[in-house]
Design an enzyme around this catalytic site. Sequence first.
Site, PDB file in Angstrom:
ATOM      1  N   CYS A   1      -3.461  -0.681   8.320  1.00 48.26           N
ATOM      2  CA  CYS A   1      -3.486  -1.504   7.112  1.00 48.26           C
ATOM      3  C   CYS A   1      -2.400  -2.580   7.152  1.00 48.26           C
ATOM      4  CB  CYS A   1      -3.409  -0.631   5.865  1.00 48.26           C
ATOM      5  SG  CYS A   1      -3.915  -1.504   4.359  1.00 48.26           S
TER       6      CYS A   1
ATOM      7  N   HIS B   1      -6.885   3.696   6.531  1.00 45.40           N
ATOM      8  CA  HIS B   1      -5.816   4.696   6.453  1.00 45.40           C
ATOM      9  C   HIS B   1      -6.295   6.046   6.993  1.00 45.40           C
ATOM     10  CE1 HIS B   1      -2.800   2.544   3.958  1.00 45.40           C
ATOM     11  NE2 HIS B   1      -3.860   1.842   3.586  1.00 45.40           N
TER      12      HIS B   1
ATOM     13  N   GLU C   1      -4.564   8.425   8.078  1.00 47.59           N
ATOM     14  CA  GLU C   1      -3.606   9.478   7.739  1.00 47.59           C
ATOM     15  C   GLU C   1      -3.950  10.204   6.443  1.00 47.59           C
ATOM     16  OE1 GLU C   1      -2.059   5.830   5.622  1.00 47.59           O
ATOM     17  OE2 GLU C   1      -3.102   6.240   7.517  1.00 47.59           O
TER      18      GLU C   1
ATOM     19  N   ILE D   1      -7.797   0.564   1.564  1.00 44.90           N
ATOM     20  CA  ILE D   1      -7.044   0.299   0.344  1.00 44.90           C
ATOM     21  C   ILE D   1      -6.466  -1.109   0.455  1.00 44.90           C
ATOM     22  CG2 ILE D   1      -5.125   1.025  -1.137  1.00 44.90           C
ATOM     23  CD1 ILE D   1      -5.478   3.865   0.104  1.00 44.90           C
ATOM     24  N   ARG D   2      -7.016  -2.056  -0.327  1.00 43.54           N
ATOM     25  CA  ARG D   2      -6.606  -3.469  -0.223  1.00 43.54           C
ATOM     26  C   ARG D   2      -6.485  -3.869   1.245  1.00 43.54           C
ATOM     27  NH1 ARG D   2      -3.091  -1.392  -3.791  1.00 43.54           N
ATOM     28  NH2 ARG D   2      -1.295  -1.814  -2.458  1.00 43.54           N
TER      29      ARG D   2
ATOM     30  N   GLY E   1       1.299  -0.058   3.583  1.00 42.29           N
ATOM     31  CA  GLY E   1       2.277  -0.298   2.529  1.00 42.29           C
ATOM     32  C   GLY E   1       2.060  -1.723   2.054  1.00 42.29           C
ATOM     33  N   GLU E   2       3.124  -2.468   1.875  1.00 36.56           N
ATOM     34  CA  GLU E   2       3.024  -3.867   1.470  1.00 36.56           C
ATOM     35  C   GLU E   2       3.585  -4.701   2.606  1.00 36.56           C
ATOM     36  OE1 GLU E   2       2.762  -7.430   0.199  1.00 36.56           O
ATOM     37  OE2 GLU E   2       4.857  -6.794   0.295  1.00 36.56           O
ATOM     38  N   SER E   3       2.741  -5.516   3.221  1.00 38.17           N
ATOM     39  CA  SER E   3       3.115  -6.176   4.476  1.00 38.17           C
ATOM     40  C   SER E   3       4.335  -7.083   4.344  1.00 38.17           C
ATOM     41  CB  SER E   3       1.925  -6.957   5.046  1.00 38.17           C
ATOM     42  OG  SER E   3       1.440  -7.895   4.113  1.00 38.17           O
TER      43      SER E   3
END
EC number: 4.3.3.6
Length: 196
Positions: free
Chosen positions: A85, A177, A179, A141-142, A56-58
């Site tokens: 991530c 990721h 998942e 992803i990023r 997600g966004e850390s």
Amino acid sequence: MAGNAAVGVLALQGDVSEHISAFESAIQNLGLNIPVVPVRKAEQILDLMALAIPGGESTTIMRLIEKNGMRNIIQNFKGGIFATCAGMVVSARDLINETRFTPLDLLDITVNRNAFGRQRESFEADLQISGFDTPFHAIFIRAPVITRAGPDVTILAEIPQGIVAAKKGKKLILSFHPEISHDLRMHEYFLKDMLG
């Protein structure tokens, strides 16, 4: 094993449903009977055998961990940790170029949060993961990377930019990721390692 033998997925932000589905499938593949539950409250963590911290966004994830009073409970949690991530970022001891929050210090690792910069926000790679017979097709992803791992941390996979999979005891930390890869081996590896 702690508590009531359930796997929890931190459901504050990120790939929650994907992790729940992947864990449910991995558990079924292994012939186990373990429930998988979304975790939204700190007290839920006490009853788990394992906690997944999804991508997600850390900064957002860490802010919500703090807001929901989860920091100390996660830091003292004796069950397994499966972090991917952004989950890797919040699980680190130290971060490069990140001062907006203090990570959880679950493993002695230093993480570069934006290792690939904006020009390479997403990519895929076939990884040689220690203990796997065939490569694992990983989706980044990023993605962050581990730039330093302490002596008690086992490195499972690396790419030229740094370490992308590592573990210590019941804690498995991934840059990518799994998942969303349709390959359940990372989830199965974590469950087998934790139960073994």
